[in-house]
Design a protein around this motif. Structure first.
Motif, short mmCIF file in Angstrom:
data_model
loop_
_atom_site.label_atom_id
_atom_site.label_comp_id
_atom_site.label_asym_id
_atom_site.label_seq_id
_atom_site.Cartn_x
_atom_site.Cartn_y
_atom_site.Cartn_z
N THR A 58 0.87 -1.19 0.00
CA THR A 58 0.00 0.00 0.00
C THR A 58 0.90 1.24 0.00
O THR A 58 1.80 1.36 0.86
CB THR A 58 -0.92 0.02 1.23
OG1 THR A 58 -1.74 -1.14 1.21
CG2 THR A 58 -1.79 1.28 1.19
N ILE A 59 0.68 2.14 -0.92
CA ILE A 59 1.56 3.31 -1.07
C ILE A 59 0.70 4.53 -1.37
O ILE A 59 -0.39 4.42 -1.96
CB ILE A 59 2.58 3.08 -2.22
CG1 ILE A 59 3.71 4.12 -2.14
CG2 ILE A 59 1.89 3.12 -3.58
CD1 ILE A 59 4.61 3.90 -0.97
N VAL A 60 1.20 5.69 -0.96
CA VAL A 60 0.48 6.95 -1.19
C VAL A 60 0.79 7.44 -2.61
O VAL A 60 1.92 7.31 -3.09
CB VAL A 60 0.88 8.00 -0.14
CG1 VAL A 60 0.16 9.32 -0.42
CG2 VAL A 60 0.55 7.50 1.25
N VAL A 67 -4.99 7.65 -2.32
CA VAL A 67 -5.09 9.01 -2.88
C VAL A 67 -5.65 9.92 -1.79
O VAL A 67 -6.80 9.74 -1.34
CB VAL A 67 -6.00 9.05 -4.11
CG1 VAL A 67 -6.09 10.47 -4.65
CG2 VAL A 67 -5.47 8.10 -5.17
N PRO A 68 -4.87 10.89 -1.32
CA PRO A 68 -5.38 11.78 -0.25
C PRO A 68 -6.37 12.78 -0.83
O PRO A 68 -6.28 13.17 -1.99
CB PRO A 68 -4.12 12.49 0.25
CG PRO A 68 -3.22 12.50 -0.92
CD PRO A 68 -3.49 11.23 -1.67
N PRO A 69 -7.33 13.18 -0.02
CA PRO A 69 -8.23 14.25 -0.48
C PRO A 69 -7.46 15.57 -0.58
O PRO A 69 -6.67 15.90 0.29
CB PRO A 69 -9.32 14.30 0.60
CG PRO A 69 -8.65 13.75 1.83
CD PRO A 69 -7.66 12.74 1.36
N PRO A 107 -12.34 9.49 2.89
CA PRO A 107 -11.83 10.09 4.12
C PRO A 107 -12.90 10.15 5.20
O PRO A 107 -14.10 10.10 4.94
CB PRO A 107 -11.41 11.49 3.66
CG PRO A 107 -12.28 11.78 2.50
CD PRO A 107 -12.52 10.48 1.82
N ASP A 108 -12.43 10.24 6.46
CA ASP A 108 -13.31 10.47 7.61
C ASP A 108 -13.44 11.97 7.82
O ASP A 108 -12.46 12.72 7.72
CB ASP A 108 -12.73 9.83 8.86
CG ASP A 108 -12.67 8.31 8.73
OD1 ASP A 108 -13.46 7.77 7.94
OD2 ASP A 108 -11.81 7.70 9.39
N ILE A 109 -14.65 12.43 8.11
CA ILE A 109 -14.91 13.85 8.31
C ILE A 109 -15.38 14.07 9.74
O ILE A 109 -16.29 13.37 10.23
CB ILE A 109 -15.95 14.37 7.31
CG1 ILE A 109 -15.37 14.32 5.90
CG2 ILE A 109 -16.40 15.79 7.65
CD1 ILE A 109 -16.31 14.82 4.83
N PRO A 118 -5.85 7.68 5.66
CA PRO A 118 -4.54 7.01 5.79
C PRO A 118 -3.51 7.62 4.86
O PRO A 118 -2.31 7.46 5.10
CB PRO A 118 -4.86 5.55 5.44
CG PRO A 118 -6.32 5.40 5.67
CD PRO A 118 -6.94 6.71 5.37
N ALA A 119 -3.96 8.29 3.79
CA ALA A 119 -3.00 8.89 2.86
C ALA A 119 -2.51 10.25 3.33
O ALA A 119 -1.71 10.86 2.65
CB ALA A 119 -3.66 9.03 1.49
#
Length: 1254
Positions: A54-56, A145-147, A181-183, A234-235
């Motif tokens: 797992t990688i960003v 993939v980060p937001p 993502p968690d908000i 996680p990203a």
């Protein structure tokens, strides 16, 4: 593999999709079992197996794969797609294989991972001699993939205004991410639990967005705090955030009133109060107001924003009527549901505002006096007591009643016997109370005890004395004794004498006040005598006593009255006037006059009159006219004894219709855009009822308009006058007696404007023409037209050879026998004294037949005749209108449709040029005489240009001395024809007394001036100038290339040379200089050696020259640009043109290289436009006078006013570039032909050197 929408985590909650969970678990179980079986069977041939990673997004990753069979073909598969065994992995620039293949290392390295890399990977080993085919277990590369952003509603970074206690909904949407993502929502740092969230698919496969909604109930403590939406994944190393600032509205706290002192509400009347009212908290801050009994008193307040405190100070002075009033301070703001209030009830203590004593203070002696003392309302009540002098009197009766404002009214009655000795004592009523211990309230009066008066007499003028009316008379009445003081009243004929009450009445009577001296009283009467005082009886009375005196007064007529038999008169009526003198003492004489002219009248008999005087009357008869209106008819009453005359006049009122006076203005002059006043001088009785103005049949509104106003006297006021207002204005005056009319002309002067000015005005050379300038102006003056010539030089301004005429609104500039020098710009100036003067530009175009440059003896252009070179022939002419060029070769019209010929034509004003380019010049076909013919409707002219082979240069021309010193000489010359090759210049010179020659090369080669140094003073020299190119030099035979000079001595001034060359050798030392002798000996030796090897060197020189020319012709070296005179010209870009042009002047022919040719005018291209700019062309050497069209257009033509007169392609005068969109570069047309030719053999002689064909 990914799980879409399975679980979305939020703060304190998890959303699941129950219907998909069994299927997902079964898929995971099946996949795991399959992979374990594959791994067990495949791991036997692998040294290293890949693992799930797992990688960003954006990071690099390496998937391990090591095999035990070196030399096998190894490749990776992505989602079943084989990537190939090439370590560079074509088609995947971010993928590559790493490791040592000899050791079985085939690791897959992925640079800058993207979402597309999220897939299943397996390492496959092909079958080989070393081992069987192998496949590694499938592994998953999961890309996180980060937001990137959070979209908050309301908008992030903004300030939201909420009301405390109300619930609001806030939503936050994340950008694309993997996993979802968690908000979390934070309110003032506290986590909000009431959140609902949804996970949705993103813009791409495998991407998700989270949409969360929170319900927020703000409180007052949240004001100014942040509401934060926080997204974690996680990203992400740290969560991303978006926030808004909460502006929470909440009501203020209750108001507080600070009362000064301990007894709240108790105050003394007249006391000043400052009552602060404060209210804390609230957003917005509280609004404060003071009320008294429910009515607003003050709405001013201040706010301390730092402490959120609102403060209002009520400043008031307590009054008795404030007793029982209710003071309230109210606080509220925009979100207050109820108004908060703090109240105080006022208790006001006040003393009586006044004390009144009722009853008379005067009484006759030995009688009782009754008085009452009453106070105004007071709180608390007061007590009363009486004092007479220092003696206290006993009160007869006391009462107390209710008063205003909750107070009490006190009253005390007093009765006592008055005596003569009480006269003048003070009687006082005093009010007192314990509540006002430090204050006393009193009311006093003085007793007046009455007793009888005594003797009376009058002092004044003696009886029977005659007094003139207006004489000042003083009468004094005196009396003794009495209290109160005697009144001493004056009477005139039984009527009381008083002074005038109105200040504006003349003060004829002055009645003095009663004066006392001891027991004697007096009162003075001063009067200015008038007719009513004649024989009048003046009496003074004091009680029962009286005294009298009679006056005799002389006076002129008291009133002169004129009586008329008619009130309304008209011209021709008869008027009877009677003058009556009412009364006079003694009698008077009456007389009549009109405006100083004496009139005869009829007298009436005298009769009795008022004031015991005499009356008189006299009549006169008049016949009136309109001229008598306003005249005065005067009656004069004269008294000879008194030497005084009294006059009265009767003003004649003659009714007549309006009549215009002689001073009525009939013509009014005004300036356009200015003002005009059309005055009215009219006489009428009664005054004109209306003044009606009409203009061109239209009546002007009496109420005025946008540009006119009729004044009260009938005058017409106009403003912003225009020329359309010029004309006759009719004035109509009317009254009840009739009407009258008058015409007033308004003459509007306005600045001139030029109506017609033919531009351009054309005329043939030697012809005549009038430049006509027509103007619209008022006034039109005889000399208002002027003409100016526009030019750069002052001599261009002269109009001596032209005639200026002016007639009416037309001005003419007559030109007879037109010359070319008269062409150009002219300016018509019209000035009639009204600014601004009008100016108009007109161009005079002088048409003339073509005038072609005629070089002498012949223009030559050189070019190599090897069918690889090109030549350009330039033909230049002047003429108006535009010129058409035609070309012939050896008298035969040139076929310009032939691809080898290309003509470019340029026009600028009266200057025209034609450039004929000949491509692939052939000696057999093109070495010929070309004729250029220039034609326009007025005639034609031609010139001949010879196209020749490359040759030696012609000798330079015009060698002359421009400066000279004892040791140097400055030379100048004109280059001759260069033979088609680059030429350079040499100087050979000798001292005539010294054998041998000296040589000097001139640098740079293109120079046409040179200073020869190293000369001896007072020495005679002969100087030769030679030109040379690759084929040889020009020779020494031409006289124009040598001259003889004598340098000046050291004691002679240096300067410009004397062109009279010396014929005698100047005196000097006979010895020969050493340096010239050495040079001469060396030169002889060199010549002898050269003669031995001349033939050999000449042959080798020709061979090398042929090689060089061939190489330059094929390669297009830098020398091409020197040999080709047009290649550096900005008019063409043809690199294959190799030619030179010889030009001439009127004095002597000279040659100039086409490298220096650059036209000054802006050309108009007929056939082809070039994209490159060009520079100026020097026209000083032209054989005909220069035209002014280009100067006029460049210097005086306004931008956009006009273009070139005959240009076929309009151009911007400020833009010296050809339009690029119309350009087609012709340089490549024949490049292919020249490039396809075979290279010359090194030993072959160039074609142009094999012999002369011309």
């Amino acid at each position: 593999m990914g799980i879409v929408g399975a679980t979305v985590r939020g703060p304190g909650m998890a959303l699941r999709t129950p219907d998909k969970i069994p299927l997902l678990l079964m898929g995971l179980l099946t996949t795991g079992l399959a992979q374990s079986l594959i791994a067990a069977s495949a791991s036997r041939g692998f040294l290293t197996l890949p693992e799930n990673l797992t990688i960003v997004e954006g990071a690099s990753v390496k998937l391990q794969c090591g095999v035990s069979a070196p030399g096998s073909v190894v490749q990776w598969a992505k989602d079943g797609l084989l990537l190939g065994p090439d370590p560079r992995i074509p088609g995947f620039p971010r993928y590559r294989l790493e490791g040592d293949p000899a050791r079985g290392e085939f690791h897959l390295h992925i640079e800058a991972c993207e979402l597309s890399d999220d897939a299943e990977y397996e390492c496959q080993v092909g079958r080989s001699e070393m081992g069987p085919e192998l496949v590694s277990p499938r592994v998953f590369l999961s890309i996180l993939v980060p937001p990137k952003v959070l979209q908050l509603t309301p908008e992030a970074g903004s300030t939201v205004t909420w009301v405390a206690g109300q619930e609001y909904v806030v939503s936050c949407v994340s950008g694309d991410a993997k996993p979802a993502p968690d908000i979390t929502f934070l309110q003032s740092g506290r986590t909000i639990s009431d959140i609902s969230a949804n996970v949705n698919e993103g813009s791409q496969e495998k991407l998700f967005t989270t949409e969360a909604t929170a319900r927020v109930t703000p409180q007052s403590l949240d004001n100014g705090q942040l509401l934060v939406c926080e997204g974690s994944s996680p990203a992400l190393d740290t969560p991303i955030k978006a926030s808004v600032t909460m502006n929470v509205l909440f009501p203020p706290g209750p108001p507080v009133i600070e009362w000064p002192g301990l007894d709240e509400g108790h105050v003394r009347a007249g006391q000043s109060l400052e009552l602060p009212c404060t209210a804390r908290g609230g957003n917005p801050p509280a609004t404060l107001q003071w009320l008294k009994n429910g009515q607003p008193m003050s709405t001013a307040w201040g706010t301390e924003h730092a402490q959120a405190v609102a403060r209002s100070v009520l400043v008031m002075t307590a009054r008795p009527e404030d007793h029982g009033a209710r003071l309230s301070c109210e606080a509220h703001n925009s979100v207050s549901t109820v108004t908060q209030e703090r109240s105080i009830l006022l208790q006001v203590a006040f003393p009586p505002s006044a004390i009144t004593i009722l009853g008379s203070a005067s009484q006759s002696e030995n009688k009782n006096m009754t008085l009452s003392c009453i106070t105004k309302s007071s709180r608390p009540r007061v007590l009363l007591r009486w004092w007479l002098g220092w003696r206290q009197l006993l009160t007869t009766e006391e009462t107390v009643t209710d008063g205003l404002h909750g107070g009490h009214i006190s009253m005390s009655n007093l009765t006592f016997l008055v005596r003569r000795e009480d006269n003048g004592l003070t009687l006082t009523c005093e009010a007192f109370s314990e509540a006002f211990a430090k204050e006393t309230f009193k009311k006093s009066l003085t007793l007046n005890v009455k007793y009888p008066a005594q003797k009376l007499w009058i002092e004044g003028p003696p009886e029977g004395q005659r007094l003139r009316a207006g004489t000042r008379v003083r009468l004094v009445c005196l009396a003794i004794g009495g209290n109160p003081d005697p009144s001493l009243t004056w009477y005139k004929d039984l009527r009381t004498v008083t002074e005038p009450r109105q200040p504006q009445e003349p003060r004829r009577v002055q009645l003095g006040s009663l004066e006392k001296s001891g027991s004697t009283f007096s009162r003075e009467l001063v009067l200015i005598t008038d007719p009513s005082d004649n024989l009048a009886k003046f009496t003074c009375k004091a009680g029962q006593l009286s005294a009298s005196k009679q006056l005799v007064v002389q006076f002129p007529p008291t009133n002169v009255t004129i009586l008329s038999n008619a009130s309304a008169l008209r011209p021709g009526d008869a008027l009877n006037l009677t003058c009556v003198s009412i009364s006079s003492n003694p009698p008077v004489n009456l007389s009549w006059d009109k405006e100083g002219q004496r009139l005869e009248g009829v007298a009436a008999p005298p009769r009795s009159a008022p004031f015991k005087g005499s009356a008189a009357a006299r009549s006169v008869l008049l016949r009136v006219s309109s001229r008598d209106h306003g005249h005065r008819v005067t009656c004069r009453a004269h008294s000879a004894e008194l030497r005084e005359t009294v006059s009265a006049f009767y003003r004649l009122n003659v009714l007549y219709r309006p009549e215009f006076l002689g001073e009525q203005v009939l013509v009014v002059t005004a300036v356009e855009q200015g003002e005009a006043l059309l005055p009215v001088s009219v006489s009428a009785n009664p005054a004109p009822e209306a003044f009606n103005w009409t203009f061109r049949g239209y009546r002007l509104s009496p109420a005025g308009g946008p540009r006119h106003r009729i004044l009260s006297g009938g005058a017409l006021h106009l403003w912003n006058v225009t020329r359309a207002d010029d004309g006759l204005y009719q004035l109509h005056c009317q009254n009840s007696e009739g009407t009258a009319e008058a015409l007033v002309r308004l003459d509007v002067h306005y600045a001139p404007t030029i109506r017609t000015l033919q531009d351009p005005t054309e005329v043939n050379v030697g012809g005549s023409v009038d430049i006509v300038c027509t103007a619209d102006a008022n006034p039109i003056l005889p000399g208002m037209f002027k003409w100016e010539r526009l030019g750069e030089e002052e001599e261009d301004w002269s109009l001596d050879d032209m005639e200026q005429l002016s007639k009416g609104s037309t001005g003419r500039l007559q030109i007879r026998h037109a010359k070319l020098t008269q062409a150009g710009a002219y300016q018509c100036i019209v000035d009639n004294g009204v600014a601004p003067a009008a100016r108009g530009l007109v161009r005079l175009v002088v048409r003339f037949a073509p005038q072609v440059e005629h070089p002498t003896p012949l223009t030559k252009v050189a070019a190599a005749g090897d069918s690889t070179s090109s030549a350009t022939l330039h033909c230049r002419a002047r003429g108006v209108p535009n010129i058409i060029f035609t070309w012939t070769k050896n008298g035969v019209p040139l076929d310009l449709q032939d691809a080898r010929y290309m003509e470019h034509t340029y026009h600028q004003g009266g200057v025209h040029s034609s450039l004929l380019t000949i491509a692939n010049v052939s000696a057999a076909q093109d070495y010929a005489l070309f004729t250029c013919t220039a034609t326009n409707p007025l005639g034609s002219d031609h010139t001949n240009i010879q196209l020749v082979s490359i040759s030696r240069p012609d000798p330079p021309l015009g060698l002359k001395v421009v400066s000279m010193t004892p040791h140097s000489v400055g030379l100048e010359w004109k280059p001759g024809f260069d033979g088609g090759l680059p030429q350079k210049f040499h100087i050979r010179y000798e001292a005539l007394e010294t054998p041998g020659f000296l040589y000097m090369d001139i640098l740079p080669p293109q120079a046409t001036t040179f200073t020869l140094t190293g000369l001896q003073p007072s020495t005679r020299y002969r100087i030769w100038l030679l030109a040379s190119n690759a084929l040889g030099d020009s020779g020494l035979a031409d006289k124009g290339t040598q001259l003889t000079i004598t340098t000046p001595g050291l004691d002679q001034p240096s300067g410009e040379p004397d062109y009279q060359l010396p014929t005698e050798q100047p005196a000097g030392p006979s010895g020969l200089p050493l340096l010239p002798v050495l040079f001469a000996v060396g030169g002889l030796l060199l010549l002898s050696n050269a003669s031995c090897v001349g033939g050999f060197l000449w042959r080798r020189r020709l061979k090398r020259l042929a090689e060089g020319i061939s190489e330059k012709t094929e390669a297009g070296s830098e020398e091409d640009r020197v040999r080709n005179e047009y290649e550096e010209s900005r008019w063409t870009g043809d690199r294959d043109t190799r030619s030179s042009v010889v030009s001439t002047t009127e004095v002597e022919p000279y040659y100039h290289s086409m490298r220096d040719f650059s036209p000054q005018v802006l050309p108009t291209l007929e056939e082809v436009s070039y994209p490159r700019a060009f520079v100026g062309l020097e026209d000083e050497a032209m054989a005909f006078p220069g035209h002014l069209y280009d100067e006029v257009e460049r210097m005086y033509a306004p931008s956009g006013a006009w273009g070139p007169l005959y240009d076929e392609v309009p151009m911007d005068p400020c833009d010296v570039r050809w339009p690029e969109d119309e350009y087609e570069d012709p340089r490549g047309i024949y490049d292919q032909v020249a490039g396809d030719l075979d290279t010359m053999e090194p030993d072959s002689l160039p074609f142009e050197l094999r012999g002369d064909l011309v």
